[in-house]
Design a protein around this motif. Structure first.
Motif, PDB file in Angstrom:
ATOM      1  N   LEU A   1       0.816  -1.218   0.000  1.00  0.00           N
ATOM      2  CA  LEU A   1       0.000   0.000   0.000  1.00  0.00           C
ATOM      3  C   LEU A   1       0.850   1.268   0.000  1.00  0.00           C
ATOM      4  CD1 LEU A   1      -2.513  -1.141   2.784  1.00  0.00           C
ATOM      5  CD2 LEU A   1      -2.928  -1.150   0.314  1.00  0.00           C
ATOM      6  N   LYS A   2       2.134   1.144  -0.229  1.00  0.00           N
ATOM      7  CA  LYS A   2       3.068   2.250  -0.057  1.00  0.00           C
ATOM      8  C   LYS A   2       2.646   3.525  -0.784  1.00  0.00           C
ATOM      9  CE  LYS A   2       7.950   3.383  -0.217  1.00  0.00           C
ATOM     10  NZ  LYS A   2       9.308   2.887  -0.460  1.00  0.00           N
TER      11      LYS A   2
ATOM     12  N   SER B   1       2.656  -5.787   2.923  1.00  0.00           N
ATOM     13  CA  SER B   1       4.116  -5.727   2.790  1.00  0.00           C
ATOM     14  C   SER B   1       4.642  -4.315   2.973  1.00  0.00           C
ATOM     15  CB  SER B   1       4.561  -6.290   1.437  1.00  0.00           C
ATOM     16  OG  SER B   1       4.067  -5.498   0.382  1.00  0.00           O
ATOM     17  N   ALA B   2       3.817  -3.317   2.718  1.00  0.00           N
ATOM     18  CA  ALA B   2       4.223  -1.921   2.929  1.00  0.00           C
ATOM     19  C   ALA B   2       2.973  -1.087   3.183  1.00  0.00           C
ATOM     20  CB  ALA B   2       4.976  -1.389   1.715  1.00  0.00           C
TER      21      ALA B   2
ATOM     22  N   PRO C   1       1.459   9.183   6.599  1.00  0.00           N
ATOM     23  CA  PRO C   1       1.373   8.641   7.960  1.00  0.00           C
ATOM     24  C   PRO C   1      -0.044   8.615   8.519  1.00  0.00           C
ATOM     25  CG  PRO C   1       2.463  10.785   7.957  1.00  0.00           C
ATOM     26  CD  PRO C   1       2.260  10.390   6.539  1.00  0.00           C
ATOM     27  N   ASP C   2      -0.859   9.583   8.150  1.00  0.00           N
ATOM     28  CA  ASP C   2      -2.242   9.588   8.635  1.00  0.00           C
ATOM     29  C   ASP C   2      -3.035   8.425   8.050  1.00  0.00           C
ATOM     30  OD1 ASP C   2      -1.805  11.884  10.168  1.00  0.00           O
ATOM     31  OD2 ASP C   2      -2.369  13.207   8.523  1.00  0.00           O
ATOM     32  N   LEU C   3      -2.887   8.212   6.748  1.00  0.00           N
ATOM     33  CA  LEU C   3      -3.579   7.093   6.103  1.00  0.00           C
ATOM     34  C   LEU C   3      -3.059   5.758   6.644  1.00  0.00           C
ATOM     35  CD1 LEU C   3      -5.604   6.047   4.033  1.00  0.00           C
ATOM     36  CD2 LEU C   3      -3.828   6.241   2.284  1.00  0.00           C
ATOM     37  N   ALA C   4      -1.758   5.657   6.828  1.00  0.00           N
ATOM     38  CA  ALA C   4      -1.175   4.417   7.365  1.00  0.00           C
ATOM     39  C   ALA C   4      -1.722   4.124   8.763  1.00  0.00           C
ATOM     40  CB  ALA C   4       0.349   4.529   7.398  1.00  0.00           C
ATOM     41  N   GLN C   5      -1.771   5.141   9.587  1.00  0.00           N
ATOM     42  CA  GLN C   5      -2.271   4.939  10.945  1.00  0.00           C
ATOM     43  C   GLN C   5      -3.739   4.531  10.914  1.00  0.00           C
ATOM     44  OE1 GLN C   5      -2.007   8.349  13.491  1.00  0.00           O
ATOM     45  NE2 GLN C   5      -2.518   7.199  15.308  1.00  0.00           N
ATOM     46  N   TRP C   6      -4.503   5.184  10.061  1.00  0.00           N
ATOM     47  CA  TRP C   6      -5.929   4.882   9.974  1.00  0.00           C
ATOM     48  C   TRP C   6      -6.143   3.444   9.506  1.00  0.00           C
ATOM     49  CZ3 TRP C   6      -9.643   3.612   6.370  1.00  0.00           C
ATOM     50  CH2 TRP C   6     -10.953   3.775   6.800  1.00  0.00           C
ATOM     51  N   LEU C   7      -5.405   3.032   8.494  1.00  0.00           N
ATOM     52  CA  LEU C   7      -5.563   1.667   7.986  1.00  0.00           C
ATOM     53  C   LEU C   7      -5.131   0.629   9.017  1.00  0.00           C
ATOM     54  CD1 LEU C   7      -4.443   2.119   4.282  1.00  0.00           C
ATOM     55  CD2 LEU C   7      -6.739   1.611   5.113  1.00  0.00           C
TER      56      LEU C   7
ATOM     57  N   CYS D   1      -5.449   1.003  12.155  1.00  0.00           N
ATOM     58  CA  CYS D   1      -6.505   0.984  13.168  1.00  0.00           C
ATOM     59  C   CYS D   1      -7.703   0.127  12.747  1.00  0.00           C
ATOM     60  CB  CYS D   1      -6.984   2.401  13.473  1.00  0.00           C
ATOM     61  SG  CYS D   1      -5.798   3.364  14.419  1.00  0.00           S
ATOM     62  N   VAL D   2      -8.043   0.151  11.464  1.00  0.00           N
ATOM     63  CA  VAL D   2      -9.194  -0.644  11.029  1.00  0.00           C
ATOM     64  C   VAL D   2      -8.830  -2.118  10.958  1.00  0.00           C
ATOM     65  CG1 VAL D   2     -10.358   1.225   9.854  1.00  0.00           C
ATOM     66  CG2 VAL D   2      -8.837  -0.250   8.558  1.00  0.00           C
ATOM     67  N   GLY D   3      -7.545  -2.380  11.017  1.00  0.00           N
ATOM     68  CA  GLY D   3      -7.124  -3.756  11.196  1.00  0.00           C
ATOM     69  C   GLY D   3      -6.667  -4.467   9.962  1.00  0.00           C
ATOM     70  N   SER D   4      -5.606  -5.169  10.131  1.00  0.00           N
ATOM     71  CA  SER D   4      -5.089  -6.099   9.151  1.00  0.00           C
ATOM     72  C   SER D   4      -4.389  -7.204   9.909  1.00  0.00           C
ATOM     73  CB  SER D   4      -4.111  -5.419   8.198  1.00  0.00           C
ATOM     74  OG  SER D   4      -3.617  -6.386   7.304  1.00  0.00           O
ATOM     75  N   PRO D   5      -5.159  -8.153  10.413  1.00  0.00           N
ATOM     76  CA  PRO D   5      -4.548  -9.223  11.191  1.00  0.00           C
ATOM     77  C   PRO D   5      -3.612 -10.102  10.385  1.00  0.00           C
ATOM     78  CG  PRO D   5      -6.864  -9.690  10.794  1.00  0.00           C
ATOM     79  CD  PRO D   5      -6.590  -8.309  10.276  1.00  0.00           C
ATOM     80  N   GLY D   6      -3.561  -9.887   9.060  1.00  0.00           N
ATOM     81  CA  GLY D   6      -2.723 -10.737   8.232  1.00  0.00           C
ATOM     82  C   GLY D   6      -1.244 -10.435   8.294  1.00  0.00           C
ATOM     83  N   GLY D   7      -0.852  -9.296   8.790  1.00  0.00           N
ATOM     84  CA  GLY D   7       0.575  -9.059   8.834  1.00  0.00           C
ATOM     85  C   GLY D   7       0.959  -7.622   9.010  1.00  0.00           C
ATOM     86  N   THR D   8       2.250  -7.384   8.893  1.00  0.00           N
ATOM     87  CA  THR D   8       2.796  -6.049   9.094  1.00  0.00           C
ATOM     88  C   THR D   8       3.449  -5.539   7.854  1.00  0.00           C
ATOM     89  OG1 THR D   8       4.820  -7.020   9.910  1.00  0.00           O
ATOM     90  CG2 THR D   8       3.176  -6.379  11.534  1.00  0.00           C
TER      91      THR D   8
END
Length: 81
Positions: free
Chosen positions: A38-39, A60-61, A66-72, A74-81
């Motif tokens: 999502l970079k 993967s990215a 930074p605001d969009l990254a933090q928001w996403l 927060c809504v969760g992606s239990p699949g990874g970092t």
């Protein structure tokens, strides 16, 4: 095209619109271990967000914004970092 499908990674860029959701869903279903980059995403339509939330792919990215990254995150992606 805001989504480029590679062998193991779907790379999302710019503005991902509602019509991108179906292709992303199909790719994630056919690549259950596929990752999402999502970079360079600037905006995700809620349909694309719902696909990500339902499929829970590894990210993967995270977005450069930074605001969009933090928001996403927060809504969760239990699949990874």
């Amino acid at each position: 095209m805001p989504i480029t499908f590679k062998k193991t990674v779907a790379v999302l860029e710019g503005v991902c619109a509602v019509e991108d959701a179906e292709g992303l869903l199909a790719w994630l279903q056919s690549h259950p271990r596929g990752k999402v980059n999502l970079k360079r995403v600037e905006h995700l339509h809620t349909a694309v967000l719902q696909v990500l939330m339902a499929a829970s792919p590894a990210i993967s990215a995270w977005p450069e914004d930074p605001d969009l990254a933090q928001w996403l995150r927060c809504v969760g992606s239990p699949g990874g970092t």
